[in-house]
Design a protein around this motif. Structure first.
Motif, short mmCIF file in Angstrom:
data_model
loop_
_atom_site.label_atom_id
_atom_site.label_comp_id
_atom_site.label_asym_id
_atom_site.label_seq_id
_atom_site.Cartn_x
_atom_site.Cartn_y
_atom_site.Cartn_z
N GLN A 173 96.83 -41.46 -2.98
CA GLN A 173 96.65 -42.09 -4.29
C GLN A 173 97.01 -41.13 -5.44
O GLN A 173 96.44 -40.03 -5.52
N GLY A 174 97.97 -41.51 -6.24
CA GLY A 174 98.35 -40.66 -7.39
C GLY A 174 99.15 -39.42 -7.01
O GLY A 174 99.36 -38.55 -7.85
N VAL A 175 99.58 -39.33 -5.76
CA VAL A 175 100.37 -38.17 -5.32
C VAL A 175 101.85 -38.51 -5.50
O VAL A 175 102.28 -39.60 -5.10
N ASN A 176 102.60 -37.60 -6.10
CA ASN A 176 104.04 -37.84 -6.26
C ASN A 176 104.71 -37.93 -4.89
O ASN A 176 104.42 -37.10 -4.02
N PRO A 177 105.62 -38.86 -4.71
CA PRO A 177 106.28 -39.00 -3.41
C PRO A 177 106.94 -37.70 -2.97
O PRO A 177 107.58 -37.02 -3.77
N SER A 178 106.76 -37.35 -1.71
CA SER A 178 107.39 -36.14 -1.18
C SER A 178 107.65 -36.29 0.31
O SER A 178 106.71 -36.47 1.10
N ALA A 179 108.92 -36.15 0.67
CA ALA A 179 109.30 -36.24 2.07
C ALA A 179 108.85 -35.00 2.85
O ALA A 179 108.96 -34.96 4.08
N GLN A 180 108.33 -34.02 2.13
CA GLN A 180 107.83 -32.80 2.79
C GLN A 180 106.54 -33.07 3.57
O GLN A 180 106.21 -32.35 4.51
N LEU A 181 105.79 -34.06 3.10
CA LEU A 181 104.49 -34.34 3.72
C LEU A 181 104.62 -34.45 5.24
O LEU A 181 105.60 -34.99 5.75
N VAL A 182 103.63 -33.91 5.92
CA VAL A 182 103.52 -34.11 7.38
C VAL A 182 102.20 -34.84 7.62
O VAL A 182 101.18 -34.50 7.00
N VAL A 183 102.23 -35.85 8.46
CA VAL A 183 101.00 -36.56 8.81
C VAL A 183 100.75 -36.32 10.29
O VAL A 183 101.70 -36.26 11.09
N ALA A 184 99.49 -36.14 10.66
CA ALA A 184 99.14 -36.06 12.08
C ALA A 184 98.21 -37.22 12.41
O ALA A 184 97.12 -37.33 11.81
N TYR A 185 98.67 -38.08 13.30
CA TYR A 185 97.77 -39.14 13.77
C TYR A 185 96.93 -38.56 14.89
O TYR A 185 97.44 -38.23 15.96
N GLU A 186 95.63 -38.42 14.62
CA GLU A 186 94.72 -37.81 15.59
C GLU A 186 93.53 -38.74 15.82
O GLU A 186 92.55 -38.69 15.06
N PRO A 187 93.60 -39.59 16.85
CA PRO A 187 92.43 -40.43 17.13
C PRO A 187 91.24 -39.51 17.46
O PRO A 187 91.37 -38.59 18.28
N VAL A 188 90.12 -39.74 16.80
CA VAL A 188 88.99 -38.82 16.93
C VAL A 188 88.52 -38.73 18.38
O VAL A 188 88.15 -37.66 18.87
#
Ligand code: PEP
Length: 254
Positions: A151-166
């Motif tokens: 939310q409110g973060v400027n778009p950036s293709a640098q972002l890395v997301v990790a999907y980690e089911p708990v």
């Protein structure tokens, strides 16, 4: 088109001498592996000596947490300003931080902004609890987590997301590649909804949760899964090397 990434999250393990020994045991081999970005996330106290060890190497450094303010009366916290020259990545929103340190989506959002403000790339962790998984809520949970974190973060293709089911973290019970892939597609569409399709296509999305040298091949064979965030297996030099090597080999063909 997305450079695969394997990151090791050492969590609260290794003294400084142990951390140095672990890096020394892997470094020459890690440097020989191309086609995969390699990131080590040791405890804060080992950052400086490891940064020195990594001089001139292709291995990058990350940290496991960070506060969002630049400086001030926040006893015990580490700011992005302190980290700029020490690391390139920061793990944010890890389920252990959400669970044991009560980190909320709102705080994680501030941290994501704080990291980007100083050019540190967040590895943003999202994932559902077992009960949520069983109640078929995975999509709802990860969608909410991503939207609130960005939310409110400027778009950036640098972002890395990790999907980690708990339910998969530290349990030895990894998700299947199919499960991971399905949820990663949901995450990518959510990012597309917030930041647009073009950026979303470039964001790397990893799987994390009981990844080992025995199951990494399954995950990286899937074109949707851009690599892995590895916990306990990253503390064993031979095993981590094997994970990175397999990822490099397989991703060169996928
Ligand atoms: C993690 O800590 O991010 C993690 C995925 O741990 P493990 O690989 O031990 O499940």
């Amino acid at each position: 088109m997305r450079l695969p990434l394997i990151a090791g999250n050492w969590k609260m393990n290794t003294t400084v001498p142990e951390a140095i020994k672990l890096v020394a045991a892997m470094l020459t081999e890690l440097n020989r592996i191309d086609g995969v970005e390699k990131v080590l996330c040791p405890p804060f106290v080992s950052l400086v000596p490891i940064k020195e060890l990594l001089q001139g190497s292709s291995v990058k450094l990350g940290v496991q947490n960070m506060y969002f303010e630049d400086k001030g009366a926040f006893t015990g916290e580490i700011s992005p300003v302190m980290l700029i020259d020490l690391c390139q990545y920061v793990i944010l929103g890890h389920s252990e931080r959400r669970q044991y340190f009560n980190e909320t989506d709102a705080l994680i959002n501030q941290k994501v902004k704080g990291a980007f403000r100083f050019g540190i790339v967040p590895i943003l962790c999202v994932g559902e609890h077992l009960e949520e998984n069983e109640a078929d809520m995975t999509k709802v949970v990860v969608t909410r987590q991503i939207k609130l974190a960005l939310q409110g973060v400027n778009p950036s293709a640098q972002l890395v997301v990790a999907y980690e089911p708990v339910w998969a973290i530290g349990t030895g019970k990894a998700a299947t590649a199919e499960q991971a892939s399905t949820t990663i597609s949901v995450i990518r569409s959510t990012i597309a909804g917030v930041w647009g399709k073009e950026i979303a296509q470039r964001v790397r999305i990893l799987y994390g949760g009981s990844v080992t040298q025995g199951n990494i091949a399954e995950f990286v064979t899937d074109a949707e899964i851009d690599g892995a965030l590895v916990g306990s297996a990253s503390l064993k030099a031979e095993e981590f090397l094997s994970i990175v090597k397999q990822a490099a080999l397989i991703k060169a063909r996928v």
